[in-house]
Design a protein around this motif. Structure first.
Motif, PDB file in Angstrom:
ATOM      1  N   LEU B  96      56.031  44.542  42.710  1.00 26.72           N
ATOM      2  CA  LEU B  96      55.616  43.287  42.067  1.00 26.72           C
ATOM      3  C   LEU B  96      54.374  42.717  42.756  1.00 26.72           C
ATOM      4  O   LEU B  96      53.455  42.224  42.096  1.00 26.72           O
ATOM      5  CB  LEU B  96      56.769  42.280  42.107  1.00 26.72           C
ATOM      6  N   VAL B  97      54.349  42.823  44.087  1.00 23.56           N
ATOM      7  CA  VAL B  97      53.192  42.334  44.840  1.00 23.56           C
ATOM      8  C   VAL B  97      51.944  43.139  44.481  1.00 23.56           C
ATOM      9  O   VAL B  97      50.869  42.580  44.220  1.00 23.56           O
ATOM     10  CB  VAL B  97      53.466  42.397  46.367  1.00 23.56           C
ATOM     11  N   VAL B  98      52.094  44.471  44.412  1.00 23.88           N
ATOM     12  CA  VAL B  98      50.949  45.316  44.051  1.00 23.88           C
ATOM     13  C   VAL B  98      50.499  44.985  42.628  1.00 23.88           C
ATOM     14  O   VAL B  98      49.299  44.853  42.350  1.00 23.88           O
ATOM     15  CB  VAL B  98      51.308  46.817  44.172  1.00 23.88           C
ATOM     16  N   ALA B  99      51.471  44.838  41.712  1.00 24.19           N
ATOM     17  CA  ALA B  99      51.153  44.540  40.314  1.00 24.19           C
ATOM     18  C   ALA B  99      50.372  43.237  40.210  1.00 24.19           C
ATOM     19  O   ALA B  99      49.350  43.160  39.525  1.00 24.19           O
ATOM     20  CB  ALA B  99      52.436  44.458  39.487  1.00 24.19           C
ATOM     21  N   ALA B 100      50.845  42.217  40.932  1.00 21.14           N
ATOM     22  CA  ALA B 100      50.189  40.916  40.888  1.00 21.14           C
ATOM     23  C   ALA B 100      48.778  41.002  41.470  1.00 21.14           C
ATOM     24  O   ALA B 100      47.823  40.452  40.912  1.00 21.14           O
ATOM     25  CB  ALA B 100      51.021  39.889  41.647  1.00 21.14           C
ATOM     26  N   SER B 101      48.633  41.738  42.585  1.00 25.24           N
ATOM     27  CA  SER B 101      47.330  41.839  43.230  1.00 25.24           C
ATOM     28  C   SER B 101      46.343  42.593  42.343  1.00 25.24           C
ATOM     29  O   SER B 101      45.182  42.190  42.200  1.00 25.24           O
ATOM     30  CB  SER B 101      47.445  42.583  44.572  1.00 25.24           C
ATOM     31  N   LEU B 102      46.800  43.687  41.742  1.00 28.96           N
ATOM     32  CA  LEU B 102      45.914  44.473  40.889  1.00 28.96           C
ATOM     33  C   LEU B 102      45.451  43.635  39.699  1.00 28.96           C
ATOM     34  O   LEU B 102      44.266  43.612  39.350  1.00 28.96           O
ATOM     35  CB  LEU B 102      46.639  45.737  40.404  1.00 28.96           C
ATOM     36  N   SER B 103      46.421  42.938  39.100  1.00 29.18           N
ATOM     37  CA  SER B 103      46.085  42.099  37.954  1.00 29.18           C
ATOM     38  C   SER B 103      45.074  41.025  38.354  1.00 29.18           C
ATOM     39  O   SER B 103      44.095  40.775  37.641  1.00 29.18           O
ATOM     40  CB  SER B 103      47.364  41.475  37.396  1.00 29.18           C
ATOM     41  N   ALA B 104      45.291  40.411  39.524  1.00 30.52           N
ATOM     42  CA  ALA B 104      44.379  39.370  40.003  1.00 30.52           C
ATOM     43  C   ALA B 104      42.992  39.939  40.257  1.00 30.52           C
ATOM     44  O   ALA B 104      41.975  39.322  39.925  1.00 30.52           O
ATOM     45  CB  ALA B 104      44.939  38.729  41.270  1.00 30.52           C
ATOM     46  N   ALA B 105      42.940  41.155  40.818  1.00 31.77           N
ATOM     47  CA  ALA B 105      41.642  41.778  41.105  1.00 31.77           C
ATOM     48  C   ALA B 105      40.879  42.029  39.808  1.00 31.77           C
ATOM     49  O   ALA B 105      39.668  41.772  39.718  1.00 31.77           O
ATOM     50  CB  ALA B 105      41.852  43.087  41.865  1.00 31.77           C
ATOM     51  N   ILE B 106      41.599  42.526  38.788  1.00 30.81           N
ATOM     52  CA  ILE B 106      40.940  42.779  37.507  1.00 30.81           C
ATOM     53  C   ILE B 106      40.542  41.450  36.854  1.00 30.81           C
ATOM     54  O   ILE B 106      39.494  41.349  36.225  1.00 30.81           O
ATOM     55  CB  ILE B 106      41.837  43.647  36.603  1.00 30.81           C
ATOM     56  N   GLY B 107      41.378  40.423  37.061  1.00 24.03           N
ATOM     57  CA  GLY B 107      41.036  39.098  36.564  1.00 24.03           C
ATOM     58  C   GLY B 107      39.754  38.585  37.203  1.00 24.03           C
ATOM     59  O   GLY B 107      38.897  38.010  36.531  1.00 24.03           O
ATOM     60  N   PHE B 108      39.620  38.855  38.502  1.00 22.86           N
ATOM     61  CA  PHE B 108      38.393  38.469  39.220  1.00 22.86           C
ATOM     62  C   PHE B 108      37.182  39.147  38.575  1.00 22.86           C
ATOM     63  O   PHE B 108      36.174  38.509  38.286  1.00 22.86           O
ATOM     64  CB  PHE B 108      38.527  38.872  40.696  1.00 22.86           C
ATOM     65  N   LEU B 109      37.309  40.457  38.295  1.00 16.04           N
ATOM     66  CA  LEU B 109      36.203  41.206  37.698  1.00 16.04           C
ATOM     67  C   LEU B 109      35.864  40.675  36.302  1.00 16.04           C
ATOM     68  O   LEU B 109      34.704  40.563  35.938  1.00 16.04           O
ATOM     69  CB  LEU B 109      36.553  42.701  37.614  1.00 16.04           C
ATOM     70  N   LEU B 110      36.915  40.339  35.525  1.00 14.79           N
ATOM     71  CA  LEU B 110      36.671  39.813  34.178  1.00 14.79           C
ATOM     72  C   LEU B 110      36.027  38.434  34.265  1.00 14.79           C
ATOM     73  O   LEU B 110      35.370  37.990  33.327  1.00 14.79           O
ATOM     74  CB  LEU B 110      37.966  39.753  33.375  1.00 14.79           C
ATOM     75  N   GLY B 111      36.214  37.762  35.403  1.00 14.38           N
ATOM     76  CA  GLY B 111      35.605  36.451  35.591  1.00 14.38           C
ATOM     77  C   GLY B 111      34.092  36.539  35.743  1.00 14.38           C
ATOM     78  O   GLY B 111      33.384  35.574  35.477  1.00 14.38           O
ATOM     79  N   LEU B 112      33.587  37.715  36.147  1.00 14.68           N
ATOM     80  CA  LEU B 112      32.142  37.853  36.357  1.00 14.68           C
ATOM     81  C   LEU B 112      31.334  37.691  35.066  1.00 14.68           C
ATOM     82  O   LEU B 112      30.391  36.906  35.035  1.00 14.68           O
ATOM     83  CB  LEU B 112      31.833  39.183  37.055  1.00 14.68           C
ATOM     84  N   PRO B 113      31.699  38.419  33.981  1.00 15.53           N
ATOM     85  CA  PRO B 113      30.948  38.159  32.734  1.00 15.53           C
ATOM     86  C   PRO B 113      31.105  36.722  32.254  1.00 15.53           C
ATOM     87  O   PRO B 113      30.218  36.183  31.588  1.00 15.53           O
ATOM     88  CB  PRO B 113      31.535  39.152  31.731  1.00 15.53           C
ATOM     89  N   ALA B 114      32.232  36.091  32.629  1.00 19.30           N
ATOM     90  CA  ALA B 114      32.463  34.712  32.195  1.00 19.30           C
ATOM     91  C   ALA B 114      31.421  33.760  32.780  1.00 19.30           C
ATOM     92  O   ALA B 114      31.247  32.645  32.320  1.00 19.30           O
ATOM     93  CB  ALA B 114      33.858  34.257  32.601  1.00 19.30           C
ATOM     94  N   LEU B 115      30.695  34.229  33.818  1.00 20.22           N
ATOM     95  CA  LEU B 115      29.662  33.385  34.403  1.00 20.22           C
ATOM     96  C   LEU B 115      28.514  33.202  33.427  1.00 20.22           C
ATOM     97  O   LEU B 115      27.799  32.215  33.453  1.00 20.22           O
ATOM     98  CB  LEU B 115      29.143  34.021  35.697  1.00 20.22           C
ATOM     99  N   ARG B 116      28.327  34.208  32.574  1.00 21.73           N
ATOM    100  CA  ARG B 116      27.214  34.122  31.621  1.00 21.73           C
ATOM    101  C   ARG B 116      27.691  33.774  30.213  1.00 21.73           C
ATOM    102  O   ARG B 116      26.906  33.377  29.380  1.00 21.73           O
ATOM    103  CB  ARG B 116      26.490  35.474  31.556  1.00 21.73           C
ATOM    104  N   LEU B 117      28.962  33.995  29.942  1.00 23.99           N
ATOM    105  CA  LEU B 117      29.472  33.772  28.588  1.00 23.99           C
ATOM    106  C   LEU B 117      30.277  32.490  28.531  1.00 23.99           C
ATOM    107  O   LEU B 117      30.888  32.077  29.505  1.00 23.99           O
ATOM    108  CB  LEU B 117      30.375  34.935  28.160  1.00 23.99           C
ATOM    109  N   SER B 118      30.282  31.879  27.350  1.00 25.49           N
ATOM    110  CA  SER B 118      31.165  30.725  27.190  1.00 25.49           C
ATOM    111  C   SER B 118      31.604  30.642  25.736  1.00 25.49           C
ATOM    112  O   SER B 118      31.050  31.321  24.868  1.00 25.49           O
ATOM    113  CB  SER B 118      30.457  29.437  27.610  1.00 25.49           C
TER     114      SER B 118
END
Lengths: 398, 354
Positions: B96-118
């Protein structure tokens, strides 16, 4: 931090409950105990399937089955009992299927299930259904997973994809003079099961493996796949595709002037295929295990159409209502054979003795205490001018 | 443990909530004709969806970043946890810890395009993410189980000192989901009232103004994405084990839309709102299917659900949380001791938090 003791309390309660009979298996039928879903005048039967969403068209199956049980009740029921049929809408979503089956088993206390629909959905509840020993007659899927390995309380009927693809391969090699096969398949459990069966049959005969060309359900352009099939040099293409991509690949092959012999899984059987595929489809062989729903020379089909007119006038005469009707026939036969003293064990023991039953649309159905795979024979129809016409009798595996 | 600390003043709702959750199973057992296992399974699903909704609420309600792809994070959490426990035999908690961390890491990456998109652009980008995940699962079928999915997951277990709790029945999983939900609710409340939470709200209200105040957009936008993905990942891991199996059909785009509906129904910008919206939508979806079939219209319930949603948006634009808030304000502002109503509202509004 005052919440921590509360959380510990929650979890410790969870621990304590581990030993209480939370699992409904404790209510399964035992000698002398009441049988779930059975009274002197009633037997409760359950099912699930999508009534809405992208797969909602399958809903006709449960509605037809419901109409069939109404007809049986109008005729006085079976062994003095009327059937109360409860079918749940799961929108084809496994999480809802699990909820539906828990409700049917634990709250409605169904005696048996009949016609629960979908490969992912059956997979999601399979362990639960087996653990609770609820008989499930004719799960609505062609996946082999339900019958292999053997499960005591699941009775598959539908010709499974492995058997179907093996029959197609044998027929091509032995009757059509095929030298080299290619397979066009949907990249999922259904398509891969077909492909694996073709390859297994070729391997058994020490022939080179077939060229495998796949598609994704979201694909819309099939020209690349058509070229791949052509360059493979195969003289026969076996299709494990649903109607839309299946029709499109046939049209594409026609466009580039590639005209191999075509054989297809029954899954492709939909009237829309002819408009999609154009004239290139003529001569394609397609497998079927139930008689054609529009073949009015068959007295069983006349009976089915009369039933539809009276009990399900709003539903279409077609593949889905035809199987729904057939589910009803097989289930009612099983219920008759189980006799007046209805128990799950008795129901299953009697169904295990069914040999070459021909009283339903299923041409012949047999079970044994170690084999619940159901139909193992199919026949071929050929595409001809916008229709499928029957061209062979029933063929069984070699 | 700083993030799980709660002040005595706001403890009451949690004690009440935990007490209700604790009492539901024994109460259910006493109602004739009700199968506790079935109901508890449904409630567990609602609690798990509530975890996703709380995370999504932080992203949409507090930070003002839209996501139509949270079923994707939910799927990542579910598949990671299922694969690790099933194929590698990892303990449930570690998976569960690995699952949560992986999901959070991918969420972080998806947050990068969000810097330019709205707005709509970000909605489409996240939608694409949500659509892609189940397709990737099918494509990598040899180890993900493809479209038939993964089944027969081992029961979840939790080492608690010398004692190991093994979760077997529907009731066990219900308590597990409830405990995780309570922890994550407290955590979310603390985040949104912290410095980080105020930065989120500043970004939502005006990115330009936030930047002028020195709010680091890169840092906080990606944090909001990672945080909400963390919630979805944990929920996904729980989901896989409550169902004992998963398949790509569990994670369609409709689920992402459901998540969005939950937080709008509950009220944007409120942790309690996201929680209650998730519970209400799941309840409605299940209860309305029990409506009688009128004139052979089997799907009447979808129309009724649609009508409820339209009426909610029209008359309760701030959702359930808005209703709760106005009730609280009215109660506090009832005439007493001759003090003016306005003074009391101002006094209460200031401390009522988020």
């Amino acid at each position: 931090m005052a919440v921590v003791p509360l959380l510990v309390a929650l979890l410790v309660t969870a621990c304590g409950s581990g030993t209480t009979p939370g699992a409904p298996s404790a209510t399964a039928s035992t000698v002398g105990a009441t049988v779930p879903g059975v009274t002197g005048t009633e037997v409760v039967v359950g099912s699930w399937g999508p009534q809405d969403g992208p797969a909602g068209f399958y809903g006709a199956i449960d509605r037809t089955l419901d109409a069939y049980f109404k007809m049986i009740n109008d005729q006085g029921g079976i062994n003095g009992r009327k059937i109360r049929f409860i079918y749940e809408n799961d929108s084809y979503q496994p999480a809802k299927t699990v909820a539906a089956v828990k409700k049917l088993v634990e709250e409605d206390k169904v005696f048996a299930l009949c016609g629960g629909l979908g490969t992912p959905n059956n997979a999601a509840v399979m362990d639960y259904v087996v653990a609770n020993n609820v008989p499930h007659v004719w799960p609505a899927t062609g996946t082999t997973m339900l019958a292999v390995p053997f499960k005591k309380n699941i009775y598959a009927v539908q010709l499974n994809y492995t058997t179907e693809a093996t029959i197609a391969t044998q027929y091509a090699l032995d009757q059509l003079g095929t030298k080299k096969i290619a397979v066009f398949y949907q990249n999922d459990a259904f398509g891969k099961e077909g492909l694996d069966a073709v390859q297994a049959e070729l391997k058994k005969r020490n022939l080179p493996a077939a060229t495998a060309v796949s598609y994704e359900t979201a694909d819309t352009n099939f020209s690349a796949q058509a070229l791949k099939l052509q360059t493979s040099g195969a003289d026969t293409v076996i299709l494990y595709a649903v109607p839309k991509p299946g029709g499109s690949i046939i049209a594409e092959m026609g466009k580039i002037g590639y005209a191999p012999k075509l054989l297809s899984s029954s899954v492709i059987n939909d009237p829309s295929i002819f408009a999609l595929a154009g004239s290139a489809i003529n001569g394609m062989l397609i497998e079927a295990y139930l008689p054609a729903f529009d073949d009015t020379s068959n007295p069983k089909i006349v009976e089915y159409q009369a039933f539809m007119a009276k009990y399900a006038p709003k539903e279409q005469i077609g593949g889905f209502t035809e199987v729904g009707y057939a589910y009803g026939q097989v289930f009612i036969e099983a219920l008759k054979r189980a006799g007046k003293e209805l128990t799950r064990e008795g129901f299953m023991a009697n169904l295990d003795q069914m040999k070459n039953f021909t009283g339903s649309l299923v041409p012949s159905l047999s079970y044994s205490p170690t084999d619940h795979a159901g139909v193992k024979a199919a026949y071929f129809q050929a595409a001809k001018d916008g229709k499928f016409v029957t061209v062979t009798g029933y063929i069984t595996l070699k | 443990m700083r993030w799980l600390r709660t002040r005595r003043r706001v403890l009451a709702p949690y004690v009440l909530g935990a007490a209700v959750l604790l009492l539901i199973p024994p109460l259910l057992g006493g109602i004739p004709g009700v199968a506790p296992g079935y109901v508890l399974y449904l409630v567990s699903l609602a609690l798990i969806y509530a975890i996703v909704a709380i995370g999504l609420g932080i992203l949409i309600g507090h930070t003002g970043q839209i996501s139509l792809g949270h079923a994707g994070f939910f799927a990542i959490g579910a598949y990671t946890s299922a694969l690790l426990t099933l194929r590698l035999g990892l303990p449930f908690v570690l998976a569960l810890v690995v699952a949560a961390s992986l999901s959070a890491a991918i969420g972080f990456l998806l947050g990068l395009p969000a810097l330019r998109l709205s707005g709509p652009y970000l909605a489409v980008a996240t939608l694409g993410f949500g659509l892609a995940i189940p397709q990737l699962v099918v494509w990598q079928g040899s180890w993900t189980g493809g479209s038939s999915g993964l089944h027969g997951l081992p029961p979840a277990s939790l080492p608690l000192g010398a004692l190991t709790i093994v979760f077997r029945t529907d009731q066990d999983y219900y308590y597990l989901a409830a405990a995780v939900l309570i922890l994550l609710t407290i955590f979310a409340r603390n985040v949104v009232t912290s410095h980080t939470g105020r930065a989120f709200i500043a970004i939502r209200d005006s990115e330009t103004a936030a930047r002028a105040m020195g709010v680091d957009l890169v840092r906080y936008k990606t944090t909001a994405f990672a945080l909400s993905a963390l919630y979805a990942g944990i929920a996904g891991g729980l989901y896989a084990h409550v169902l004992h199996g998963i398949s790509p059909e569990d994670f369609t785009v409709l689920l992402s839309v459901d998540f969005l509906t939950m937080i709008v129904l509950g009220g944007l910008g409120s942790v309690g709102g996201a929680l209650s919206g998730a519970l209400l939508l799941t309840f409605l979806q299940n209860a309305l299917t029990r409506l009688p079939v009128v004139h052979d219209f089997k799907n009447l319930y979808i129309v009724v659900l649609g009508a409820i949603l339209i009426l909610t948006i029209a008359f309760l634009p701030r959702g359930l949380a808005g209703v709760a808030r106005s009730v609280r304000l009215r109660w506090a502002a009832r005439p007493r001791d001759g003090a003016s109503r306005v003074d009391q509202i101002v006094e209460l509004g200031e401390g009522s938090g988020v």
